[in-house]
Design an enzyme around this catalytic site. Structure first.
Site, short mmCIF file in Angstrom:
data_model
loop_
_atom_site.label_atom_id
_atom_site.label_comp_id
_atom_site.label_asym_id
_atom_site.label_seq_id
_atom_site.Cartn_x
_atom_site.Cartn_y
_atom_site.Cartn_z
N SER A 408 -57.17 -82.43 7.70
CA SER A 408 -58.17 -82.76 9.10
C SER A 408 -59.28 -82.37 8.52
O SER A 408 -60.28 -82.62 8.67
CB SER A 408 -57.67 -81.74 10.40
OG SER A 408 -57.13 -82.02 10.53
N HIS A 429 -55.63 -89.66 8.61
CA HIS A 429 -55.18 -88.71 9.27
C HIS A 429 -55.34 -88.82 10.67
O HIS A 429 -56.04 -89.48 12.02
CB HIS A 429 -56.65 -88.20 9.50
CG HIS A 429 -57.49 -86.60 10.33
ND1 HIS A 429 -58.67 -86.91 11.15
CD2 HIS A 429 -56.95 -85.65 10.95
CE1 HIS A 429 -58.95 -85.92 11.39
NE2 HIS A 429 -57.15 -85.42 11.59
N GLU A 441 -57.50 -91.89 11.70
CA GLU A 441 -58.52 -91.94 10.31
C GLU A 441 -57.93 -92.25 9.26
O GLU A 441 -56.94 -91.69 8.09
CB GLU A 441 -59.62 -90.90 9.14
CG GLU A 441 -60.70 -90.71 11.24
CD GLU A 441 -61.22 -89.35 10.52
OE1 GLU A 441 -62.14 -89.16 11.17
OE2 GLU A 441 -61.13 -89.01 11.02
N ASN A 479 -64.43 -84.90 12.49
CA ASN A 479 -64.36 -83.63 12.78
C ASN A 479 -66.11 -83.47 12.25
O ASN A 479 -66.27 -82.09 12.43
CB ASN A 479 -63.40 -82.56 11.79
CG ASN A 479 -61.95 -83.09 13.08
OD1 ASN A 479 -61.64 -83.31 14.01
ND2 ASN A 479 -60.88 -82.86 12.26
#
Length: 690
Positions: A408, A429, A441, A479
């Site tokens: 992540s 991801h 992702e 994130n």
């Protein structure tokens, strides 16, 4: 006629063929050709009946999305359908593939409908912030009854031909579409004047005499208000089919449709529609193609590993799930199989399909079990040393496989450097729960080969996901921006807002949950451990953790939770702790309005998005929007953070960031250079070239 619509004769039956590949969208030329064909057959005494069919793999699968938002072009679809329905000769729609949106509205205007067994029929307009605008909300209830009509229009989900026949939407399911449609039309001509859907009243009559029942039906399918404009408009249009004469109902539907079409929510949905498709397009060297993946492996049987492994099995791909712990493997497999069993119990999955998926999923405690895989997805703990050790081992065990990490936050270039073939390494991801969340992702590392990148995007699509290519940085796109919102939440709590006020402001904005409730759901201790490892501190969140308040798992976090409940409850103890912490730090608290809270949380996120664009971590603003809508709950009807910022105007974003920076003294709040540049030029993020 036009080049996109052909008119031919099969004896005394006219066959009108729409041929506008790939999905026979109803662009202006198609509408004009269809209208001209109907006019021609009306005046031809040799013609006793008409069949409307489509070339290619599908019946009309909807309107031409590119025409929405532009000046309307004649002929209008309602006028075309009116001509079809009022044609004195029987008109039969021959359906195959999908009959969606305007395509189904054309079929509803026809006097009869025959279909192949695999056909799917639906009105998905609600997913674009619209309602059917060419009679769909008026003709469908008259044909299938309000119960089915409310369900189809408000969900936007298609139904199969067999169900459509049961409900009266399809007259016959046939094995040989063209021949059967012509034969059906010929028999219909022998019966005389065709029935018009608009004249049917038996299906809606019971609700016309029961207003309370109609309201209950609407409430059942519309659900609770959530900020979207289309569902209440759909309810109003469908009610009009029951309570108003057809002509008045059609006029009401059209007015509601036009208001939605020209409004900001539909523009946001159309933006996302285009952005998702743009995100899947790659600028790769000529001749580069994705590798075929016939077998996969997942390393790690925790929440993410098990979820990713299930995704492969769900998509029909053999997958081996590997973990050093036999207990973890058993728990992971048990979780997957319980999910499948629950789907069978709900009727979402057949028992045979469950068994097929079970057979595709194998487990092993020895890393050597991945040797036959063409793609290996590592989903081990978020620890750089562990991941580098795994990738170094995979270099030998699976020398020809593509190696992906589900990290992540961590640096994928550093992970790839643990191998002798960094070109075969990328990030995939996934988001939790992996079987539900649509976003992946696809992280392009510095040396990722174009073929490997293409394969990453292709496999995500095979798994039914929305892939978005991003670059390497801490947290990638989603994130990295989430971290900004988390930081701003902490600052707001110290400055004067309380958890319930912050969450209420964002849920009113359209998020399904506020950041405090999200933290409680995820577990506050997870981020706490990461901060301690980095030598960082978040005063409010850390004090909650130090008091043993880890969120829902302990029944106490930012909020309090009753046993067995996930509903957050205000906790005076937490609010007192927050106020006391502000005092200890010498911060003078002040009240914040809901609008201020939204700006203080989201404008810094947009600012970070601008930096991400400038750095090339994301190729286009639409990619960021797709990530935040599909991975983080940003309301789709606002189009994602960057589209939302464009809609309200970057000069306002710039000015508010400047004011926030002056109040907080935080350099990060100052508008990013790209925000300043675009605002001064009167442009938006959408204008930034990829």
């Amino acid at each position: 006629m036009t080049d996109l619509v052909r008119l031919e004769r099969d004896g005394d039956v006219a066959v009108i063929t729409i041929d506008n590949p790939p999905v026979n969208a109803l662009k202006a030329e198609v509408r004009a050709g269809l209208l001209a064909a109907i006019a021609a057959v009306q005046d031809d005494s040799r013609i006793g009946a008409v069949v409307i069919r489509c070339a290619g793999r599908t019946f009309v699968a909807g309107a031409d999305i590119s025409e929405l938002g532009k000046p309307a072009m004649q002929p209008y679809l309602p006028d075309v359908i009116e001509a079809i329905e009022t044609c004195p000769k029987p008109v039969v729609a021959a359906l195959h593939g999908t009959a969606l949106g305007g395509g189904l509205e054309i079929a509803l205007g026809c006097h009869y409908r025959v279909a192949l067994a695999a056909t799917r029929l639906g009105l998905p307009e609600i997913k674009l912030g619209l309602i059917p605008g060419a009679g769909g909300t008026q003709r469908l209830p008259r044909l299938v009854g309000p119960e089915t009509a409310f369900a189809m229009v408000l969900s936007g989900e298609p139904i199969g031909a067999e169900e459509a026949q049961t409900r009266g939407l399809v007259d016959a399911i046939v094995p040989d579409l063209d021949a059967a449609a012509v034969a059906f039309a010929r028999k219909a001509a022998a019966r005389g004047q065709p029935p018009r859907t608009r004249d049917r009243s038996e299906a809606i009559a019971p609700y016309g005499a029961d207003p309370a029942g109609l309201d209950a039906l609407a409430a059942k399918h519309a659900g609770r208000p959530d900020g979207r404009a289309a569902p209440p408009a759909a309810v109003e249009a469908l009610k009009a089919a029951v309570t108003l004469p057809f002509e008045e109902g059609i006029a009401r539907e059209r007015a509601l449709f036009v208001a939605l079409r020209d409004g900001p929510q539909s523009a946001a949905y159309r933006h996302l529609f285009a952005a998702e498709r743009a995100a899947m397009r790659l600028d790769l060297p000529a001749g580069v193609a994705a590798r075929r993946i016939g077998r996969a492996a997942v390393i790690g049987a925790g929440t993410m590993g098990a979820g990713i492994a299930a995704c492969f099995a769900n998509a029909g791909l053999p997958v081996v799930m590997v973990d050093v712990s036999a207990e973890s493997l058993a728990r992971g497999r048990d979780t997957i199989e319980k999910t499948w069993a629950a789907a069978v119990q709900r009727g979402k999955l057949t028992a045979a399909e469950m068994e097929r998926r079970r057979a595709l999923l194998t487990t092993a405690t020895d890393l050597a079990a991945v040797a036959g895989a063409e793609l290996v997805v590592e989903a081990a703990v978020e620890d750089m040393a562990v991941k580098r050790d795994v990738f170094a081992a995979l270099d030998t065990i699976a020398p020809d496989a593509i190696l992906a990490t589900n990290t992540s936050y961590l640096d994928i270039d550093a992970i790839a450097a643990a191998t002798r073939r960094p070109g075969r390494v990328l990030g995939l991801h996934f988001f939790s729960p992996a079987t539900v969340m649509r976003l992946v992702e696809v992280v392009r590392a510095a040396e990722t080969d174009p073929e490997v990148l293409a394969t990453g995007v292709a496999i995500a699509r095979t798994l039914g996901k929305v892939p978005v290519v991003v670059g390497v940085c801490h947290g990638f796109v989603g994130n990295r921006m989430l971290r900004v919102r988390t930081t701003e939440t902490e600052r707001l709590l110290l400055a004067g807002a309380l958890p319930y006020e912050i969450d209420a402001a964002l849920t009113e904005f359209g998020f399904p949950m506020g950041p405090c409730a999200v933290g409680d759901l995820a577990g506050l201790d997870i981020a706490w451990r990461m901060r301690k490892a980095q030598g960082a501190r978040a005063e409010i969140a850390d004090r909650l953790c130090e008091a043993g308040r880890f969120g829902q798992k302990t029944g106490r976090g930012y909020f309090r939770y009753e046993p067995g409940s996930r509903t957050p409850i205000r906790d005076p103890e937490v609010e007192a702790l927050i106020v006391a912490t502000s005092a200890t730090l010498g911060i003078t608290r002040r009240p914040f309005t809901a609008d201020e809270i939204v700006e203080r949380l989201l404008f810094p996120m947009v600012n970070e998005g601008a930096r991400i664009l400038a750095e090339g971590i994301a190729r286009r603003a639409g990619d960021i929007d797709v990530i935040w809508v599909n991975g983080y709950g940003f309301p789709a009807y606002r189009g994602g953070p960057m589209h939302w910022a464009d809609a309200i105007g970057l000069p306002r974003v710039r000015d508010r960031l400047t004011a926030i920076a002056a109040e907080t003294g935080e350099a990060s709040h100052a508008p990013a250079p790209l925000v300043v540049e675009l605002a001064a030029a009167g442009r938006g993020f959408a204008s930034v070239a990829s």
